[in-house]
Design an enzyme around this catalytic site. Structure first.
Site, PDB file in Angstrom:
ATOM      1  N   LEU A   1      17.909  -2.396  -1.398  1.00 44.71           N
ATOM      2  CA  LEU A   1      18.491  -2.610  -0.075  1.00 44.71           C
ATOM      3  C   LEU A   1      19.809  -1.847  -0.074  1.00 44.71           C
ATOM      4  O   LEU A   1      20.506  -1.805  -1.101  1.00 44.71           O
ATOM      5  CB  LEU A   1      18.753  -4.102   0.160  1.00 44.71           C
ATOM      6  CG  LEU A   1      17.526  -5.010   0.320  1.00 44.71           C
ATOM      7  CD1 LEU A   1      17.950  -6.469   0.433  1.00 44.71           C
ATOM      8  CD2 LEU A   1      16.696  -4.607   1.536  1.00 44.71           C
ATOM      9  N   ASP A   2      20.174  -1.290   1.065  1.00 41.78           N
ATOM     10  CA  ASP A   2      21.463  -0.592   1.156  1.00 41.78           C
ATOM     11  C   ASP A   2      22.595  -1.577   0.881  1.00 41.78           C
ATOM     12  O   ASP A   2      22.437  -2.791   1.064  1.00 41.78           O
ATOM     13  CB  ASP A   2      21.647  -0.005   2.558  1.00 41.78           C
ATOM     14  CG  ASP A   2      20.604   1.055   2.870  1.00 41.78           C
ATOM     15  OD1 ASP A   2      20.070   1.658   1.920  1.00 41.78           O
ATOM     16  OD2 ASP A   2      20.338   1.263   4.064  1.00 41.78           O
ATOM     17  N   ALA A   3      23.759  -1.034   0.516  1.00 42.68           N
ATOM     18  CA  ALA A   3      24.900  -1.902   0.178  1.00 42.68           C
ATOM     19  C   ALA A   3      25.253  -2.833   1.341  1.00 42.68           C
ATOM     20  O   ALA A   3      25.605  -3.995   1.143  1.00 42.68           O
ATOM     21  CB  ALA A   3      26.094  -1.042  -0.211  1.00 42.68           C
TER      22      ALA A   3
ATOM     23  N   LYS B   1      16.848   1.986   9.230  1.00 45.09           N
ATOM     24  CA  LYS B   1      17.956   2.637   9.941  1.00 45.09           C
ATOM     25  C   LYS B   1      17.506   3.975  10.524  1.00 45.09           C
ATOM     26  O   LYS B   1      17.858   4.326  11.647  1.00 45.09           O
ATOM     27  CB  LYS B   1      19.144   2.839   8.993  1.00 45.09           C
ATOM     28  CG  LYS B   1      19.809   1.524   8.602  1.00 45.09           C
ATOM     29  CD  LYS B   1      20.932   1.769   7.607  1.00 45.09           C
ATOM     30  CE  LYS B   1      21.502   0.455   7.122  1.00 45.09           C
ATOM     31  NZ  LYS B   1      22.376   0.627   5.960  1.00 45.09           N
TER      32      LYS B   1
ATOM     33  N   HIS C   1      16.425   4.065   3.373  1.00 45.09           N
ATOM     34  CA  HIS C   1      17.060   3.891   4.699  1.00 45.09           C
ATOM     35  C   HIS C   1      16.021   3.861   5.825  1.00 45.09           C
ATOM     36  O   HIS C   1      16.318   4.261   6.960  1.00 45.09           O
ATOM     37  CB  HIS C   1      18.063   5.007   4.994  1.00 45.09           C
ATOM     38  CG  HIS C   1      19.083   5.231   3.913  1.00 45.09           C
ATOM     39  ND1 HIS C   1      19.810   4.201   3.336  1.00 45.09           N
ATOM     40  CD2 HIS C   1      19.505   6.358   3.295  1.00 45.09           C
ATOM     41  CE1 HIS C   1      20.618   4.700   2.423  1.00 45.09           C
ATOM     42  NE2 HIS C   1      20.442   5.994   2.354  1.00 45.09           N
TER      43      HIS C   1
END
Ligand code: URA
Length: 233
Positions: free
Chosen positions: A98-100, A182, A179
């Site tokens: 998962l992205d930060a 997004k 990503h």
């Protein structure tokens, strides 16, 4: 994990020392001589000089990943990692990423075989995201999200997209491209302002606070094995 890392973690030798043992033919994996590039899972039988190396206990943890924590085992920039939020023994690693700034359900395990399968698009493990968007998506944008979006690395597979609020949508996908959510939302003109994974492979976060984890039950692990096409223990 690599055989030398496995031996190092089991306290047999340093990684370099383990490489020497492997090269000398003193390490057997499931009865066969181990190689420097041999990968072992916790379930494999490893012997050094004919003596079994203690197996790692399998651990399967579900973490409510908070924002601001990176999904790697170690971060060169020294940021806090998800691995620091769970017990160090047995050592577990995240399945996928998962992205930060993304929050939500993240599985961590030392069950390499299961992790590999869960991360493989072939098994189509469902990931459900709640995405807050900069603007309200049009019906056309919702349709495109569901049908598939042309990204740089190819078209996304059909997804489920539904509205939870004016600027809040739920997107269920089976892929795990970098990503992805997004990029998909950005491509239909609705950049994501906040992203949360509410479910991973049927596991939700009920009872967990951000930053907290729990061990999966035996039944939950069996279900993950079933989903990833592996029913044996
Ligand atoms: N898609 C994203 O864009 N980010 C995540 O963290 C997960 C899925």
């Amino acid at each position: 994990m690599r055989l030398n890392a496995y031996l190092a973690r089991a306290g047999v030798a340093s990684r370099r020392g383990a490489d020497e043992l492997i090269k000398a033919g003193r390490v057997l994996v499931n009865g066969q001589p181990g190689q420097l590039n041999t990968f072992v899972a916790a379930r494999d039988r490893v012997e050094v000089d004919g003596k079994p190396v203690a197996k790692q206990k399998l651990a399967h943890l579900l973490l409510f990943k908070p924002a601001g924590v990176v999904t790697t085992a170690s971060d060169p920039q020294g940021r806090r990692t998800v691995v620091e939020l769970v017990p160090g023994e047995p050592r577990v690693v995240p399945v996928g990423r998962l992205d930060a700034d993304t929050t939500g359900a993240l599985l961590l395990t030392n069950d390499g075989q299961l992790a590999h399968r869960l991360a493989h698009p072939r098994y189509e493990v469902e990931k459900v995201y709640e995405a807050e968007l900069e603007r309200e998506p049009t019906d056309e944008a919702m349709r495109k999200l569901a049908e598939g979006i042309e990204l740089e690395d190819g078209r996304t597979a059909p997804a489920k997209a539904c509205r939870l609020g004016p600027k809040l949508i739920e997107l269920s996908i089976h892929e795990g491209r970098k990503h992805q959510v997004k990029l998909m939302c950005g491509a239909v003109g609705c950049p994501v302002t906040r992203l949360h994974r509410s479910r991973y492979a049927g596991l939700d976060l009920s009872g967990l606070e951000p930053g907290k984890w729990r061990a999966l039950s035996v039944g939950e692990v069996e279900e993950l094995r079933r989903l990833s096409g592996r029913s044996e223990g």
